[in-house]
Write an enzyme that holds these catalytic residues in place. Sequence first.
Site, PDB file in Angstrom:
ATOM      1  N   GLU A 104       1.039  -1.191   0.179  1.00  0.00           N
ATOM      2  CA  GLU A 104       0.158  -0.023  -0.123  1.00  0.00           C
ATOM      3  C   GLU A 104       0.991   1.104  -0.328  1.00  0.00           C
ATOM      4  OE1 GLU A 104      -3.303   1.897   3.114  1.00  0.00           O
ATOM      5  OE2 GLU A 104      -3.782  -0.968   2.482  1.00  0.00           O
ATOM      6  N   ASP A 106       0.142   5.077   0.358  1.00  0.00           N
ATOM      7  CA  ASP A 106      -1.549   6.196   1.620  1.00  0.00           C
ATOM      8  C   ASP A 106      -0.512   7.594   1.519  1.00  0.00           C
ATOM      9  OD1 ASP A 106      -1.990   3.832   1.661  1.00  0.00           O
ATOM     10  OD2 ASP A 106      -2.019   3.830   4.133  1.00  0.00           O
ATOM     11  N   GLU A 108      -2.958  10.922   3.217  1.00  0.00           N
ATOM     12  CA  GLU A 108      -4.099  10.467   3.851  1.00  0.00           C
ATOM     13  C   GLU A 108      -4.366  11.820   4.348  1.00  0.00           C
ATOM     14  OE1 GLU A 108      -5.579   6.986   6.747  1.00  0.00           O
ATOM     15  OE2 GLU A 108      -3.471   6.604   6.816  1.00  0.00           O
ATOM     16  N   THR A 122       1.514  10.086   5.185  1.00  0.00           N
ATOM     17  CA  THR A 122       2.054   9.266   4.210  1.00  0.00           C
ATOM     18  C   THR A 122       2.273   8.111   5.000  1.00  0.00           C
ATOM     19  OG1 THR A 122       4.397  10.599   4.090  1.00  0.00           O
ATOM     20  CG2 THR A 122       2.799  11.144   2.207  1.00  0.00           C
ATOM     21  N   ASN A 131       3.212   1.377   9.478  1.00  0.00           N
ATOM     22  CA  ASN A 131       4.131   1.595  10.482  1.00  0.00           C
ATOM     23  C   ASN A 131       5.958   2.300   9.551  1.00  0.00           C
ATOM     24  OD1 ASN A 131       2.493   0.481  12.269  1.00  0.00           O
ATOM     25  ND2 ASN A 131       4.091  -1.408  12.325  1.00  0.00           N
ATOM     26  N   ARG A 132       5.315   3.341   8.577  1.00  0.00           N
ATOM     27  CA  ARG A 132       6.539   3.846   8.503  1.00  0.00           C
ATOM     28  C   ARG A 132       5.948   4.968   7.956  1.00  0.00           C
ATOM     29  NH1 ARG A 132       7.144  -1.441   4.741  1.00  0.00           N
ATOM     30  NH2 ARG A 132       9.297  -1.858   5.938  1.00  0.00           N
ATOM     31  N   ARG A 269      10.332   5.489  19.299  1.00  0.00           N
ATOM     32  CA  ARG A 269       9.085   4.173  19.317  1.00  0.00           C
ATOM     33  C   ARG A 269      10.181   3.005  18.574  1.00  0.00           C
ATOM     34  NH1 ARG A 269       5.803   5.313  13.860  1.00  0.00           N
ATOM     35  NH2 ARG A 269       5.422   3.638  13.715  1.00  0.00           N
TER      36      ARG A 269
END
Length: 280
Positions: A104, A106, A108, A122, A131-132, A269
């Site tokens: 995918e 993205d 958004e 993105t 998770n990028r 993270r």
Amino acid sequence: MASSTGIMFYALLLGLVLATSMVAKCAANFYQDFDLTWGDHRAKIFGGGQLLSLSLDKVSGSGFRSKKEYLFGRIDMQLKLVAGNSAGTVTAYYLSSQGPTHDEIDFEFLGNVSGDPYILHTNVFTQGKGNREQQFYLWFDPTRNFHTYSIIWKPQHIIFLVDNIPIRVFKNAESAGVPFPKNQPMRIYSSLWNADDWATRGGLVKTDWSKAPFTAYYRNFKATEFSGSSNSFSDAALQSTELDAYGRRRLRWVQKYFMIYNYCNDLKRFPQGLPAECKR
């Protein structure tokens, strides 16, 4: 010396050729290229197939997808986002395959209260893993006019562009053990939906349904397909999509002044170390 009649005839002929080519370019339309997939009457195609709108109300959002699948290419779409108080809404525009190991790419657009900027989110998924995330503010109001949002997808990299300005490059890092989306054809999708549990300030600002329906508009879709074979990279059309010195400067400008989150800088993270592609 050519006669004036001959010049006029040539000009008329040239005009006819140009008009024909313009008609040919406009012939591709939303009726031909996309299916309205959910939301009932909230998704509409109009203007002879040249315009599409998605709406969200308290009952439902809406969405569409391309009839065709793509494996490498450049996808351009012009969007005009939900105006006014769009808090809690998300307009998603992306490429995706299907299944648990889907790929995918993205865009958004996370809504906000009136006067605050949209956040452009993105992400890149490979074999079901995302998770990028990188997030940006835009340098214009995306609700006042149409702007072009583009994805260049090639075996070497994925480039995200806004009005032909590169904002993000995700490079193929398979040599470092990072999967790259290159085997699964993807369709183009878009949806407008309620995500007020997370979209605006982490879910602190909820959707104001008194402002519904919320509507986003689309026009000027264009898909340019690339061959995945190695010998295709000498093609002029493909070379023109590479970042030149000006493009690299614009990329640095966007990332310096408008990027608000980059997963590759989020040490909290990833306490075990940043993802491999971040170290390249």
